[in-house]
Motif scaffolding. Structure first.
Motif, PDB file in Angstrom:
ATOM      1  N   SER A   1       0.819  -1.213   0.000  1.00  0.00           N
ATOM      2  CA  SER A   1       0.000   0.000   0.000  1.00  0.00           C
ATOM      3  C   SER A   1       0.854   1.264   0.000  1.00  0.00           C
ATOM      4  O   SER A   1       0.382   2.343  -0.364  1.00  0.00           O
ATOM      5  CB  SER A   1      -0.941   0.012   1.216  1.00  0.00           C
ATOM      6  OG  SER A   1      -0.208   0.123   2.413  1.00  0.00           O
ATOM      7  N   LYS A   2       2.125   1.140   0.421  1.00  0.00           N
ATOM      8  CA  LYS A   2       3.039   2.293   0.425  1.00  0.00           C
ATOM      9  C   LYS A   2       4.032   2.240  -0.734  1.00  0.00           C
ATOM     10  O   LYS A   2       4.382   3.267  -1.292  1.00  0.00           O
ATOM     11  CB  LYS A   2       3.816   2.330   1.752  1.00  0.00           C
ATOM     12  CG  LYS A   2       2.956   2.500   2.987  1.00  0.00           C
ATOM     13  CD  LYS A   2       2.360   3.887   3.058  1.00  0.00           C
ATOM     14  CE  LYS A   2       1.596   4.080   4.365  1.00  0.00           C
ATOM     15  NZ  LYS A   2       0.455   3.189   4.515  1.00  0.00           N
ATOM     16  N   GLN A   3       4.487   1.037  -1.077  1.00  0.00           N
ATOM     17  CA  GLN A   3       5.510   0.882  -2.126  1.00  0.00           C
ATOM     18  C   GLN A   3       5.102  -0.257  -3.057  1.00  0.00           C
ATOM     19  O   GLN A   3       5.648  -1.351  -3.003  1.00  0.00           O
ATOM     20  CB  GLN A   3       6.885   0.611  -1.496  1.00  0.00           C
ATOM     21  CG  GLN A   3       7.466   1.772  -0.723  1.00  0.00           C
ATOM     22  CD  GLN A   3       7.862   2.931  -1.621  1.00  0.00           C
ATOM     23  OE1 GLN A   3       8.293   2.737  -2.743  1.00  0.00           O
ATOM     24  NE2 GLN A   3       7.712   4.141  -1.118  1.00  0.00           N
ATOM     25  N   PHE A   4       4.117   0.006  -3.906  1.00  0.00           N
ATOM     26  CA  PHE A   4       3.612  -1.014  -4.816  1.00  0.00           C
ATOM     27  C   PHE A   4       4.682  -1.363  -5.848  1.00  0.00           C
ATOM     28  O   PHE A   4       5.289  -0.494  -6.462  1.00  0.00           O
ATOM     29  CB  PHE A   4       2.354  -0.509  -5.520  1.00  0.00           C
ATOM     30  CG  PHE A   4       1.663  -1.539  -6.358  1.00  0.00           C
ATOM     31  CD1 PHE A   4       1.427  -2.810  -5.854  1.00  0.00           C
ATOM     32  CD2 PHE A   4       1.250  -1.263  -7.646  1.00  0.00           C
ATOM     33  CE1 PHE A   4       0.784  -3.777  -6.603  1.00  0.00           C
ATOM     34  CE2 PHE A   4       0.601  -2.210  -8.414  1.00  0.00           C
ATOM     35  CZ  PHE A   4       0.369  -3.476  -7.888  1.00  0.00           C
ATOM     36  N   GLY A   5       4.927  -2.657  -6.006  1.00  0.00           N
ATOM     37  CA  GLY A   5       5.954  -3.122  -6.924  1.00  0.00           C
ATOM     38  C   GLY A   5       7.261  -3.445  -6.228  1.00  0.00           C
ATOM     39  O   GLY A   5       8.081  -4.187  -6.752  1.00  0.00           O
ATOM     40  N   GLN A   6       7.455  -2.877  -5.028  1.00  0.00           N
ATOM     41  CA  GLN A   6       8.671  -3.128  -4.257  1.00  0.00           C
ATOM     42  C   GLN A   6       8.386  -4.000  -3.030  1.00  0.00           C
ATOM     43  O   GLN A   6       9.274  -4.228  -2.218  1.00  0.00           O
ATOM     44  CB  GLN A   6       9.281  -1.792  -3.769  1.00  0.00           C
ATOM     45  CG  GLN A   6       9.390  -0.711  -4.818  1.00  0.00           C
ATOM     46  CD  GLN A   6      10.496  -0.979  -5.820  1.00  0.00           C
ATOM     47  OE1 GLN A   6      11.243  -1.948  -5.668  1.00  0.00           O
ATOM     48  NE2 GLN A   6      10.609  -0.146  -6.838  1.00  0.00           N
ATOM     49  N   GLU A   7       7.128  -4.458  -2.909  1.00  0.00           N
ATOM     50  CA  GLU A   7       6.724  -5.150  -1.673  1.00  0.00           C
ATOM     51  C   GLU A   7       7.482  -6.452  -1.448  1.00  0.00           C
ATOM     52  O   GLU A   7       7.730  -6.827  -0.286  1.00  0.00           O
ATOM     53  CB  GLU A   7       5.213  -5.397  -1.653  1.00  0.00           C
ATOM     54  CG  GLU A   7       4.675  -6.333  -2.729  1.00  0.00           C
ATOM     55  CD  GLU A   7       4.298  -5.619  -4.009  1.00  0.00           C
ATOM     56  OE1 GLU A   7       3.588  -6.223  -4.827  1.00  0.00           O
ATOM     57  OE2 GLU A   7       4.719  -4.467  -4.191  1.00  0.00           O
ATOM     58  N   ASP A   8       7.860  -7.152  -2.503  1.00  0.00           N
ATOM     59  CA  ASP A   8       8.578  -8.423  -2.332  1.00  0.00           C
ATOM     60  C   ASP A   8       9.945  -8.201  -1.688  1.00  0.00           C
ATOM     61  O   ASP A   8      10.335  -8.915  -0.770  1.00  0.00           O
ATOM     62  CB  ASP A   8       8.733  -9.136  -3.674  1.00  0.00           C
ATOM     63  CG  ASP A   8       7.408  -9.669  -4.213  1.00  0.00           C
ATOM     64  OD1 ASP A   8       6.548 -10.002  -3.383  1.00  0.00           O
ATOM     65  OD2 ASP A   8       7.242  -9.726  -5.438  1.00  0.00           O
ATOM     66  N   ILE A   9      10.676  -7.192  -2.187  1.00  0.00           N
ATOM     67  CA  ILE A   9      12.008  -6.897  -1.639  1.00  0.00           C
ATOM     68  C   ILE A   9      11.902  -6.395  -0.209  1.00  0.00           C
ATOM     69  O   ILE A   9      12.584  -6.886   0.704  1.00  0.00           O
ATOM     70  CB  ILE A   9      12.729  -5.835  -2.508  1.00  0.00           C
ATOM     71  CG1 ILE A   9      12.869  -6.317  -3.949  1.00  0.00           C
ATOM     72  CG2 ILE A   9      14.093  -5.489  -1.929  1.00  0.00           C
ATOM     73  CD1 ILE A   9      13.377  -5.254  -4.911  1.00  0.00           C
ATOM     74  N   LEU A  10      11.009  -5.404   0.002  1.00  0.00           N
ATOM     75  CA  LEU A  10      10.902  -4.787   1.323  1.00  0.00           C
ATOM     76  C   LEU A  10      10.366  -5.763   2.372  1.00  0.00           C
ATOM     77  O   LEU A  10      10.869  -5.813   3.497  1.00  0.00           O
ATOM     78  CB  LEU A  10       9.995  -3.553   1.256  1.00  0.00           C
ATOM     79  CG  LEU A  10      10.629  -2.277   0.696  1.00  0.00           C
ATOM     80  CD1 LEU A  10       9.578  -1.195   0.497  1.00  0.00           C
ATOM     81  CD2 LEU A  10      11.723  -1.775   1.618  1.00  0.00           C
ATOM     82  N   SER A  11       9.345  -6.534   1.996  1.00  0.00           N
ATOM     83  CA  SER A  11       8.746  -7.480   2.953  1.00  0.00           C
ATOM     84  C   SER A  11       9.768  -8.508   3.421  1.00  0.00           C
ATOM     85  O   SER A  11       9.810  -8.874   4.595  1.00  0.00           O
ATOM     86  CB  SER A  11       7.542  -8.191   2.327  1.00  0.00           C
ATOM     87  OG  SER A  11       6.523  -7.275   2.023  1.00  0.00           O
ATOM     88  N   SER A  12      10.597  -8.973   2.484  1.00  0.00           N
ATOM     89  CA  SER A  12      11.637  -9.947   2.830  1.00  0.00           C
ATOM     90  C   SER A  12      12.645  -9.352   3.815  1.00  0.00           C
ATOM     91  O   SER A  12      13.022  -9.993   4.802  1.00  0.00           O
ATOM     92  CB  SER A  12      12.348 -10.408   1.558  1.00  0.00           C
ATOM     93  OG  SER A  12      13.390 -11.299   1.860  1.00  0.00           O
ATOM     94  N   LEU A  13      13.073  -8.108   3.549  1.00  0.00           N
ATOM     95  CA  LEU A  13      14.041  -7.437   4.429  1.00  0.00           C
ATOM     96  C   LEU A  13      13.449  -7.189   5.812  1.00  0.00           C
ATOM     97  O   LEU A  13      14.087  -7.453   6.837  1.00  0.00           O
ATOM     98  CB  LEU A  13      14.474  -6.107   3.807  1.00  0.00           C
ATOM     99  CG  LEU A  13      15.387  -6.165   2.580  1.00  0.00           C
ATOM    100  CD1 LEU A  13      15.471  -4.808   1.910  1.00  0.00           C
ATOM    101  CD2 LEU A  13      16.783  -6.646   2.974  1.00  0.00           C
ATOM    102  N   VAL A  14      12.219  -6.665   5.832  1.00  0.00           N
ATOM    103  CA  VAL A  14      11.565  -6.358   7.112  1.00  0.00           C
ATOM    104  C   VAL A  14      11.319  -7.632   7.915  1.00  0.00           C
ATOM    105  O   VAL A  14      11.518  -7.657   9.133  1.00  0.00           O
ATOM    106  CB  VAL A  14      10.234  -5.600   6.879  1.00  0.00           C
ATOM    107  CG1 VAL A  14       9.515  -5.367   8.202  1.00  0.00           C
ATOM    108  CG2 VAL A  14      10.490  -4.263   6.196  1.00  0.00           C
TER     109      VAL A  14
END
Length: 459
Positions: free
Chosen positions: A167-180
């Protein structure tokens, strides 16, 4: 002419608004204006808002909590929606936009009922019945087996976190979710209920890209090292401190200036020698060693940080309650459908308010579709048709603009986020509808908040 009634009771300069048109409808209108601002930022394709606060600081974001906090909303009724969004943010850390936008939609539908002739008390009664029934239905929509979850299982964590980050970074959720997920799992205590969001920090460094992001277990200093040595095992830190007394040195000649400079250099050399003799290899100084580096905070980095914060808060929420419900507007359409059926069983005037409450849920799929440039009416019709057939997990695939089973898309929302967002929204809407008079005293003299020097507290 002598004042009478409330005019004689209050000081000159006060404002008094009462009745449906002056108080209730104007309150609703103010709340609608606020929800219109946040609504277009809802979902993965939400639009950004450019907000410049009273300190001339620029914010470019689609984060509703940041937007409403920096807007400095003055209208008392609209402030109630801001407080509801803030309560949602403090309770769950995500879903503030849904809270404010849904509350605005409830009030807009309440205005239609008022113009039809219903009294606000009847609307409030219907809304209270509707939110109670909504919570019952929401519990029934929980994915079977989701109440049992290993919070250290990265795959399960990412599946629950992805929607919040997207909802904040559409298209980058896979990278960010993995890191978080990696960061949260590393600092998760033995009892997950005690997870502290402050244990995950974000260090924003200009340069590179999102693919350069990494999780560091330890402390990160954003400034580069002074000198040629860039790596050292087991460093220890010290802090510099200044003396409490201050003095003035009067220099009358060049010789005195030269001697003073030599004395200063000798003192610094003595200090450095003492540190070196102690065996220290790395100095971490709280103060600047030299003015040689500047850090610029970019709005893109700030928005990425907000996405990470949402992910971390989602992890904390799932540590409390890991239950999930279908995302991509599947839950909202099912709530709308079943609540509308429930309204037909009511015999009093409450049924109209319950029906409007159900209709308000259409705001979510409509907004998601509009923000993605899709035909909202076609998508909503397709969703209703699928859910009427028993496919309760069908939501919107925004990339292709069609309706699909969210379990195949792996789009889930936390039950706790939806629960509190809808509850706070309904409470805020009912609170606004209960107000039938607005009485404002004459403002006190003196400078306003906006006139305060930068850095001053409100107190």
């Amino acid at each position: 002419m002598q004042p009478y009634g409330i005019q004689s009771m209050l000081k000159e300069g006060h404002k008094h608004l009462s009745g449906l048109d002056e108080a209730v409808v104007k309150n609703i209108d103010a709340c609608k204006q606020l929800s219109t601002i946040t609504r277009t930022s809802l979902g993965p394709n939400g639009m950004n808002k450019m907000v410049i606060n009273h300190l001339d600081k620029l914010f470019v974001t689609n984060d509703a909590a940041t937007i409403v906090n920096e807007l400095e909303v003055q209208h008392p009724a609209a402030k109630l929606l801001v407080l509801a969004g803030r309560a949602q943010q403090e309770e769950v850390g995500d879903g503030a936009n849904l809270t404010i936008s849904f509350a605005g939609e409830l009030l807009q539908n309440a205005e239609e009922l008022i113009r039809m002739g219903l009294h606000p008390s009847e609307i409030i009664s219907g809304y209270n019945k509707a939110i109670t029934k909504t919570i019952e239905i929401l519990d029934e929509l929980v994915e079977e087996g989701s109440e049992k979850m290993d919070v250290r299982n990265k795959e399960e964590v990412v599946s629950r976190m992805k929607a919040a980050v997207a909802s904040k970074q559409f298209g980058q959720e896979d990278i960010l979710s993995s890191l978080v997920a990696d960061a949260c799992i590393q600092v998760c205590p033995k009892n997950p209920a005690n997870f502290n969001v402050d244990n995950v920090r974000v260090a924003k460094i200009v340069g590179g890209g999102l693919h350069n992001c990494t999780v560091v277990r330890g402390m990160v200093l954003k400034t580069d090292a002074v000198g040629s040595i860039k790596r050292m095992g087991r460093p220890s830190g010290v802090d510099t401190s200044a003396t409490e007394t201050k003095g003035t040195v009067l220099i009358h000649s060049a010789d005195q200036l030269e001697n003073y400079a030599k004395t200063e250099e000798a003192k610094v050399e003595e200090l450095i020698k003492a540190v070196a003799d102690s065996g220290a290899k790395v100095i971490v100084s709280g103060a600047a060693v030299e003015r040689w580096h500047y850090i610029f905070y970019d709005s893109i980095l700030d928005d990425l940080e907000r996405a990470v914060d949402d992910g971390v808060n989602t992890y904390k929420a799932m540590c409390k309650d890991s239950r999930i419900v279908p995302g991509a507007a599947a839950t909202e359409i099912e709530l709308a459908r079943r609540l509308k059926e429930f309204s037909f069983k009511e015999t009093g005037l409450d049924q109209y308010a319950i029906a409007k409450f159900a209709e308000s849920f259409e705001m979510v799929p409509k907004t998601l579709a509009e923000n993605a440039g899709r035909n909202a009416m076609e998508i909503i019709s397709s969703l209703y048709a699928e859910h009427a057939s028993g496919n309760t997990k069908v939501g919107i695939d925004l990339e292709d603009g069609v309706c699909r089973d969210v379990s195949a898309l792996n789009v889930w929302d936390l039950h706790i986020t939806k629960f509190f967002a809808l509850k706070y929204a309904a409470d805020a809407a009912c609170t606004v509808l209960r107000v039938d008079q607005i009485i404002m005293a004459k403002p006190a003299g003196g400078p306003s908040k906006r006139d305060q020097p930068a850095g001053m507290d409100e107190d």
